[in-house]
Scaffold this motif. Structure first.
Motif, PDB file in Angstrom:
ATOM      1  N   GLU A  58       0.713  -1.266  -0.024  1.00 41.32           N
ATOM      2  CA  GLU A  58       0.030   0.185  -0.232  1.00 41.32           C
ATOM      3  C   GLU A  58       0.896   1.240  -0.109  1.00 41.32           C
ATOM      4  N   GLY A  59       2.274   1.115  -0.018  1.00 39.41           N
ATOM      5  CA  GLY A  59       3.107   2.175   0.171  1.00 39.41           C
ATOM      6  C   GLY A  59       3.711   2.384   1.730  1.00 39.41           C
ATOM      7  N   GLY A  60       4.597   2.780   1.872  1.00 39.34           N
ATOM      8  CA  GLY A  60       5.371   3.219   3.165  1.00 39.34           C
ATOM      9  C   GLY A  60       5.924   1.846   3.361  1.00 39.34           C
ATOM     10  N   TYR A  61       6.284   1.414   4.612  1.00 37.18           N
ATOM     11  CA  TYR A  61       6.986   0.299   5.357  1.00 37.18           C
ATOM     12  C   TYR A  61       6.215  -0.287   6.318  1.00 37.18           C
ATOM     13  N   VAL A  62       6.455  -1.532   6.394  1.00 33.75           N
ATOM     14  CA  VAL A  62       5.923  -2.401   7.604  1.00 33.75           C
ATOM     15  C   VAL A  62       7.423  -2.742   8.252  1.00 33.75           C
ATOM     16  N   ALA A  63       7.333  -2.404   9.660  1.00 32.35           N
ATOM     17  CA  ALA A  63       8.282  -2.658  10.699  1.00 32.35           C
ATOM     18  C   ALA A  63       8.017  -3.917  11.798  1.00 32.35           C
ATOM     19  N   LEU A  64       9.059  -4.776  11.888  1.00 33.43           N
ATOM     20  CA  LEU A  64       9.132  -6.020  12.720  1.00 33.43           C
ATOM     21  C   LEU A  64      10.211  -5.723  13.799  1.00 33.43           C
ATOM     22  N   ASN A  65       9.733  -6.037  15.034  1.00 30.14           N
ATOM     23  CA  ASN A  65      10.845  -6.339  15.935  1.00 30.14           C
ATOM     24  C   ASN A  65      11.008  -7.764  16.188  1.00 30.14           C
ATOM     25  N   PRO A  66      11.954  -8.574  15.815  1.00 34.41           N
ATOM     26  CA  PRO A  66      12.146  -9.997  16.140  1.00 34.41           C
ATOM     27  C   PRO A  66      12.074 -10.239  17.470  1.00 34.41           C
ATOM     28  N   GLU A  67      12.562  -9.522  18.351  1.00 33.78           N
ATOM     29  CA  GLU A  67      12.662 -10.109  19.691  1.00 33.78           C
ATOM     30  C   GLU A  67      11.280 -10.102  20.318  1.00 33.78           C
ATOM     31  N   THR A  68      10.415  -9.217  20.053  1.00 30.95           N
ATOM     32  CA  THR A  68       9.153  -9.235  20.761  1.00 30.95           C
ATOM     33  C   THR A  68       7.972  -9.820  20.005  1.00 30.95           C
ATOM     34  N   GLY A  69       8.142  -9.732  18.573  1.00 28.04           N
ATOM     35  CA  GLY A  69       7.309 -10.082  17.589  1.00 28.04           C
ATOM     36  C   GLY A  69       6.461  -8.896  17.190  1.00 28.04           C
ATOM     37  N   THR A  70       6.689  -7.678  17.694  1.00 27.04           N
ATOM     38  CA  THR A  70       5.759  -6.472  17.588  1.00 27.04           C
ATOM     39  C   THR A  70       6.134  -6.089  16.099  1.00 27.04           C
ATOM     40  N   THR A  71       5.081  -5.579  15.455  1.00 25.65           N
ATOM     41  CA  THR A  71       4.916  -4.988  14.023  1.00 25.65           C
ATOM     42  C   THR A  71       4.329  -3.656  14.012  1.00 25.65           C
ATOM     43  N   SER A  72       4.560  -2.790  13.126  1.00 26.91           N
ATOM     44  CA  SER A  72       3.945  -1.585  12.917  1.00 26.91           C
ATOM     45  C   SER A  72       4.137  -0.968  11.482  1.00 26.91           C
ATOM     46  N   GLN A  73       4.147   0.056  11.452  1.00 30.86           N
ATOM     47  CA  GLN A  73       4.055   0.578   9.839  1.00 30.86           C
ATOM     48  C   GLN A  73       4.132   2.123   9.690  1.00 30.86           C
ATOM     49  N   GLY A  74       4.562   2.581   8.692  1.00 35.02           N
ATOM     50  CA  GLY A  74       4.785   3.997   8.691  1.00 35.02           C
ATOM     51  C   GLY A  74       4.846   4.577   7.117  1.00 35.02           C
ATOM     52  N   GLU A  75       4.513   5.640   6.785  1.00 36.56           N
ATOM     53  CA  GLU A  75       4.871   6.164   5.291  1.00 36.56           C
ATOM     54  C   GLU A  75       6.364   6.344   4.873  1.00 36.56           C
TER      55      GLU A  75
END
Length: 73
Positions: free
Chosen positions: A17-34
């Motif tokens: 969709e545009g932007g980026y998906v961000a993953l933190n492998p230590e916690t399994g947490t994900t987020s996103q941003g433009e």
């Protein structure tokens, strides 16, 4: 009382969709941003919230690498 800083890992991939998906492998947490900066900022906030709920003293440093697979036509 201030908490010591923790070095965490972020893996960013472009989003369809545009932007980026961000993953933190230590916690399994994900987020996103433009943008990369926004995705990292959002991931930092998500990881901080995760650690408030699930405190951890330390995390093993993940080994981040790549591998190749055969392409199927």
């Amino acid at each position: 009382m201030a908490h010591p800083a923790m070095q965490m890992t972020a893996v960013l991939t472009p989003s369809e969709e545009g932007g980026y998906v961000a993953l933190n492998p230590e916690t399994g947490t994900t987020s996103q941003g433009e943008s990369v900066e926004r995705a990292l900022s959002n991931l930092r906030e998500a990881v901080e919230l995760y650690l408030e709920e699930f405190p951890a003293q330390s995390f093993a440093t993940p080994l981040v690498t790549t591998f190749t697979i055969a392409q199927h036509a």
